[in-house]
Design a protein around this motif. Structure first.
Motif, PDB file in Angstrom:
ATOM      1  N   SER A  44       0.846  -1.181   0.000  1.00  0.00           N
ATOM      2  CA  SER A  44       0.000   0.000   0.000  1.00  0.00           C
ATOM      3  C   SER A  44       0.891   1.243   0.000  1.00  0.00           C
ATOM      4  CB  SER A  44      -0.891  -0.028   1.241  1.00  0.00           C
ATOM      5  OG  SER A  44      -1.581   1.181   1.364  1.00  0.00           O
ATOM      6  N   PRO A  46       1.026   5.660  -1.394  1.00  0.00           N
ATOM      7  CA  PRO A  46       0.242   6.787  -1.901  1.00  0.00           C
ATOM      8  C   PRO A  46       0.195   6.789  -3.425  1.00  0.00           C
ATOM      9  CG  PRO A  46       1.751   7.504  -0.192  1.00  0.00           C
ATOM     10  CD  PRO A  46       2.109   6.096  -0.512  1.00  0.00           C
ATOM     11  N   MET A  50      -2.563  12.516  -4.778  1.00  0.00           N
ATOM     12  CA  MET A  50      -2.962  12.687  -3.375  1.00  0.00           C
ATOM     13  C   MET A  50      -2.278  13.919  -2.790  1.00  0.00           C
ATOM     14  SD  MET A  50      -2.859   8.777  -1.874  1.00  0.00           S
ATOM     15  CE  MET A  50      -3.586   9.220  -0.295  1.00  0.00           C
ATOM     16  N   SER A  54      -3.600  14.154   2.930  1.00  0.00           N
ATOM     17  CA  SER A  54      -4.196  12.819   2.828  1.00  0.00           C
ATOM     18  C   SER A  54      -3.153  11.717   3.012  1.00  0.00           C
ATOM     19  CB  SER A  54      -4.945  12.650   1.504  1.00  0.00           C
ATOM     20  OG  SER A  54      -4.075  12.755   0.415  1.00  0.00           O
ATOM     21  N   VAL A  55      -1.912  11.961   2.563  1.00  0.00           N
ATOM     22  CA  VAL A  55      -0.834  10.985   2.786  1.00  0.00           C
ATOM     23  C   VAL A  55      -0.543  10.884   4.280  1.00  0.00           C
ATOM     24  CG1 VAL A  55       1.619  10.499   2.401  1.00  0.00           C
ATOM     25  CG2 VAL A  55       0.191  11.266   0.498  1.00  0.00           C
ATOM     26  N   ARG A  56      -0.445  12.035   4.938  1.00  0.00           N
ATOM     27  CA  ARG A  56      -0.182  12.044   6.382  1.00  0.00           C
ATOM     28  C   ARG A  56      -1.328  11.361   7.150  1.00  0.00           C
ATOM     29  NH1 ARG A  56       1.256  17.165   6.997  1.00  0.00           N
ATOM     30  NH2 ARG A  56       3.467  16.767   6.904  1.00  0.00           N
ATOM     31  N   ALA A  57      -2.565  11.561   6.712  1.00  0.00           N
ATOM     32  CA  ALA A  57      -3.715  10.946   7.381  1.00  0.00           C
ATOM     33  C   ALA A  57      -3.717   9.432   7.203  1.00  0.00           C
ATOM     34  CB  ALA A  57      -5.014  11.538   6.831  1.00  0.00           C
ATOM     35  N   SER A  58      -3.288   8.941   6.050  1.00  0.00           N
ATOM     36  CA  SER A  58      -3.308   7.507   5.777  1.00  0.00           C
ATOM     37  C   SER A  58      -2.075   6.763   6.284  1.00  0.00           C
ATOM     38  CB  SER A  58      -3.438   7.263   4.271  1.00  0.00           C
ATOM     39  OG  SER A  58      -4.651   7.772   3.805  1.00  0.00           O
ATOM     40  N   TRP A  59      -0.899   7.371   6.188  1.00  0.00           N
ATOM     41  CA  TRP A  59       0.344   6.683   6.545  1.00  0.00           C
ATOM     42  C   TRP A  59       1.085   7.301   7.722  1.00  0.00           C
ATOM     43  CZ3 TRP A  59      -1.414   6.915   1.541  1.00  0.00           C
ATOM     44  CH2 TRP A  59      -1.611   5.702   0.907  1.00  0.00           C
TER      45      TRP A  59
END
Length: 100
Positions: A44, A46, A50, A54-59
């Motif tokens: 998984s 990014p 993005m 959103s990258v910081r929120a997901s990873w």
């Protein structure tokens, strides 16, 4: 300088380039193991477009950040198994780090 010398010099230069070996003909065939690169489809990471938020929120927070440098500003976010490249605030590429 006479015409004869010019023609002879041009002919000699043309023959030298014609008889020179083709650079690819002497190339060595390098074979490199691909390791676990097939796991990329299961990894998984990014995707292009993005935002940084959103990258910081997901990873989460990256382990380290480099940049931004240049114009347009390019920065790198380093995570455990991959690096994310941003142009301004948008992901332009994500790559797996080589396995050692």
């Amino acid at each position: 300088m006479t015409i004869k010398r010019v023609v002879t010099g041009t002919f000699a230069a043309a023959m030298m380039f014609t008889l020179a070996p083709v650079s690819g003909a002497l190339a060595e065939d390098l074979r490199m193991p691909v390791g676990n690169q097939a796991d990329r489809s299961q990894q998984s990471m990014p995707s292009t477009g993005m935002t940084q938020a959103s990258v910081r929120a997901s990873w989460g927070q990256p382990e380290s950040v480099e940049g931004p440098v240049g114009q347009p500003p390019i920065s790198q976010w380093h995570y455990g198994k991959f690096v994310v490249y941003f142009e301004s605030d948008k992901v332009i590429h994500s790559v797996l780090k080589p396995q050692r």
